[in-house]
Motif scaffolding. Structure first.
Motif, PDB file in Angstrom:
ATOM      1  N   GLU A  70      44.966  38.027   8.694  1.00  0.00           N
ATOM      2  CA  GLU A  70      44.139  37.034   9.362  1.00  0.00           C
ATOM      3  C   GLU A  70      42.875  36.742   8.553  1.00  0.00           C
ATOM      4  O   GLU A  70      42.242  37.651   8.026  1.00  0.00           O
ATOM      5  CB  GLU A  70      43.724  37.518  10.749  1.00  0.00           C
ATOM      6  CG  GLU A  70      44.865  37.965  11.635  1.00  0.00           C
ATOM      7  CD  GLU A  70      45.115  39.451  11.561  1.00  0.00           C
ATOM      8  OE1 GLU A  70      45.036  40.119  12.598  1.00  0.00           O
ATOM      9  OE2 GLU A  70      45.370  39.945  10.438  1.00  0.00           O
ATOM     10  N   ALA A  72      39.953  36.148   9.443  1.00  0.00           N
ATOM     11  CA  ALA A  72      38.764  36.816   9.966  1.00  0.00           C
ATOM     12  C   ALA A  72      38.597  38.229   9.416  1.00  0.00           C
ATOM     13  O   ALA A  72      37.503  38.791   9.460  1.00  0.00           O
ATOM     14  CB  ALA A  72      38.808  36.855  11.499  1.00  0.00           C
ATOM     15  N   ASP A 273      41.488  31.465  15.482  1.00  0.00           N
ATOM     16  CA  ASP A 273      42.753  32.123  15.159  1.00  0.00           C
ATOM     17  C   ASP A 273      43.765  31.075  14.727  1.00  0.00           C
ATOM     18  O   ASP A 273      43.420  29.912  14.515  1.00  0.00           O
ATOM     19  CB  ASP A 273      43.260  32.958  16.338  1.00  0.00           C
ATOM     20  CG  ASP A 273      43.431  32.133  17.608  1.00  0.00           C
ATOM     21  OD1 ASP A 273      43.629  30.902  17.502  1.00  0.00           O
ATOM     22  OD2 ASP A 273      43.365  32.710  18.705  1.00  0.00           O
ATOM     23  N   TYR A 274      45.020  31.485  14.605  1.00  0.00           N
ATOM     24  CA  TYR A 274      46.040  30.570  14.098  1.00  0.00           C
ATOM     25  C   TYR A 274      46.301  29.392  15.044  1.00  0.00           C
ATOM     26  O   TYR A 274      46.795  28.353  14.623  1.00  0.00           O
ATOM     27  CB  TYR A 274      47.344  31.322  13.856  1.00  0.00           C
ATOM     28  CG  TYR A 274      47.261  32.320  12.713  1.00  0.00           C
ATOM     29  CD1 TYR A 274      46.811  31.928  11.464  1.00  0.00           C
ATOM     30  CD2 TYR A 274      47.635  33.646  12.888  1.00  0.00           C
ATOM     31  CE1 TYR A 274      46.733  32.822  10.413  1.00  0.00           C
ATOM     32  CE2 TYR A 274      47.566  34.550  11.842  1.00  0.00           C
ATOM     33  CZ  TYR A 274      47.105  34.139  10.610  1.00  0.00           C
ATOM     34  OH  TYR A 274      47.033  35.031   9.570  1.00  0.00           O
ATOM     35  N   THR A 275      45.966  29.552  16.328  1.00  0.00           N
ATOM     36  CA  THR A 275      46.225  28.483  17.291  1.00  0.00           C
ATOM     37  C   THR A 275      45.036  27.555  17.477  1.00  0.00           C
ATOM     38  O   THR A 275      45.142  26.567  18.202  1.00  0.00           O
ATOM     39  CB  THR A 275      46.600  29.091  18.661  1.00  0.00           C
ATOM     40  OG1 THR A 275      45.491  29.866  19.165  1.00  0.00           O
ATOM     41  CG2 THR A 275      47.824  29.995  18.530  1.00  0.00           C
ATOM     42  N   THR A 276      43.904  27.826  16.852  1.00  0.00           N
ATOM     43  CA  THR A 276      42.705  26.994  17.007  1.00  0.00           C
ATOM     44  C   THR A 276      42.907  25.653  16.308  1.00  0.00           C
ATOM     45  O   THR A 276      43.249  25.619  15.120  1.00  0.00           O
ATOM     46  CB  THR A 276      41.473  27.689  16.420  1.00  0.00           C
ATOM     47  OG1 THR A 276      41.325  28.978  17.032  1.00  0.00           O
ATOM     48  CG2 THR A 276      40.222  26.864  16.666  1.00  0.00           C
ATOM     49  N   ALA A 289      35.878  33.927   9.007  1.00  0.00           N
ATOM     50  CA  ALA A 289      37.158  33.230   8.903  1.00  0.00           C
ATOM     51  C   ALA A 289      36.995  31.824   8.338  1.00  0.00           C
ATOM     52  O   ALA A 289      37.979  31.219   7.886  1.00  0.00           O
ATOM     53  CB  ALA A 289      37.829  33.155  10.274  1.00  0.00           C
TER      54      ALA A 289
END
Length: 400
Positions: A70, A72, A273-276, A289
């Motif tokens: 990730e 972040a 995150d990946y869905t943002t 991130a």
């Protein structure tokens, strides 16, 4: 009639001696000047070599930052990390980043907070205490991180783990050990659907350190750039790691976000995150991130001192640039350093200093999903997988 012999007069001897002395003196002065110039240029070339070596090494590793994990978690900022203050030790910001090692893959049949059990192949290489491991379910439906509690040999079937840690009710990376959040971590089997992959996370921790080469506390220490990997350390706070370049006197790290603006990362800021969504405000805040590029400024000094220089010349670490926009007197030229903040000793005089800056784009920070590498399980002496033929299970040959 006999001839009268005649020698040199005293005046002739004095004149010839004076001419000879002046000639020898001129030749000696020219030789000493050449020797001094030679050693000065050799010292400058040594400093330039250290600078090139540092840029080559750091940039090569930095381009892989964040691979396989990730965004972040790609960069870290220790408690003593500085960017705003020019009074940080030797004006040297620590650069710490992580990446998944693409050449390591092991297969687990069971994972608990205490240990990871591998299949009958074991670990493909020896691992050292402190190694960060990423454990991933098939299709990246779940993953977590853990850290080895002791060294293990090549072929070991059990990887002992350090216990999980938490602060303020939240797990601390890399001591997460969150193997209870998915049943796949305990699903034994040999089919591709049941494979739980174990990857290595490599750590690169660069920092300038001062080493007392001559053992005399009253004299300035020599600067080195050190690199830590966090492996096999008895004391995480005092470990230096390995020296990778000498005479790197200062380092300044600047982080840049998507729009090209520099910013000071805040590890406590909420990370996307990946869905943002791409246009979400979380992708514009100060979370690590959102790092998209890193500007590395270095100051290298010559490896030898210019003996012809006075004590009040070439005795400062030059300015890196201007004061950041979020500080007072924004735009003002930063002052040069005459004293080392860590030792309060004067910066050594007589060293020529070279300033260099390089910008590196971190492409892995743009990841929109967790990378899920697949590895062939095809074995046997008749297998042509990874030898020019395609694996029958449609997996690839990555991972060594």
């Amino acid at each position: 009639m006999a001839r009268q012999s005649r020698g040199f007069t005293l005046i002739e001897l004095m004149v010839s001696s004076s001419v000879t002395f002046i000639t020898v003196l001129a030749v000696s002065a020219a030789f000493l000047g050449y020797t001094q110039s030679f050693y000065t240029q050799a010292g400058i070339r040594g400093g330039q070599a250290s600078l090139r070596q540092t840029h080559l090494m750091v940039v090569r590793n930095l381009r892989m930052a964040g691979y396989g994990m990730e965004p972040a978690l790609a960069f870290d900022f220790p408690k003593d990390w500085h960017r705003k203050s020019i009074d940080s030790v030797n004006r040297s910001d620590e650069l710490l980043f992580r990446m998944r090692n693409p050449a390591y893959n092991a297969v687990a049949t069971k994972a608990t907070e205490a240990a990871i059990t591998l299949n009958d192949k074991g670990t493909p290489e020896a691992l050292r205490k402190g190694q960060i491991l990423q454990v991933m379910c098939p299709g990246a439906i779940a993953w977590t991180y853990a850290r080895l509690s002791e060294d293990v040999d090549k072929g070991a079937l059990v990887l002992p783990l350090a216990p999980p840690r938490a602060e303020s009710g939240k797990g601390v990376f890399p001591y997460l050990n969150e193997f209870s959040k998915s049943s796949c971590f305990n699903a034994s089997g040999t089919s591709s659907a049941a494979v739980v992959n174990v990857f290595k996370i490599d750590v690169y921790d660069y920092k300038v350190r001062l080493i007392d080469d001559d053992g005399v506390a009253s004299t300035p220490s020599r600067p080195y750039l050190f690199r830590r990997h966090g492996l096999g350390e008895k004391d995480e706070t005092s470990a230096y790691g390995e020296p990778v370049a000498e005479d790197i006197e200062a380092m300044r790290v600047t982080f840049v976000r998507e729009n090209g603006a520099p910013f000071v990362p805040d590890a406590t800021a909420t990370a996307p995150d990946y869905t943002t969504p791409a246009g979400d405000t979380l992708r514009q805040n100060n979370s690590p991130a959102n790092i998209r590029a890193v500007v590395i400024g270095l100051v290298a000094r010559s490896t030898t001192r210019d003996v012809g220089a006075s004590s009040n010349s070439m005795n400062q670490i030059p300015s890196f640039g201007r004061v950041p926009a979020d500080e007072g007197s924004a735009g003002a030229v930063e002052p040069a350093l005459l004293k080392n903040p860590g030792t309060n000793l004067n910066v050594p005089s007589g060293f020529r200093r070279i300033v260099s800056e390089m910008s590196v784009q971190i492409r892995n920070m743009r990841s929109s999903q967790m990378p899920v590498p697949v590895y062939t399980l095809e074995t046997g002496s008749s297998s042509t997988a990874c030898k020019g033929g395609l694996p029958s299970d449609n997996f690839n040959c990555a991972g060594g």
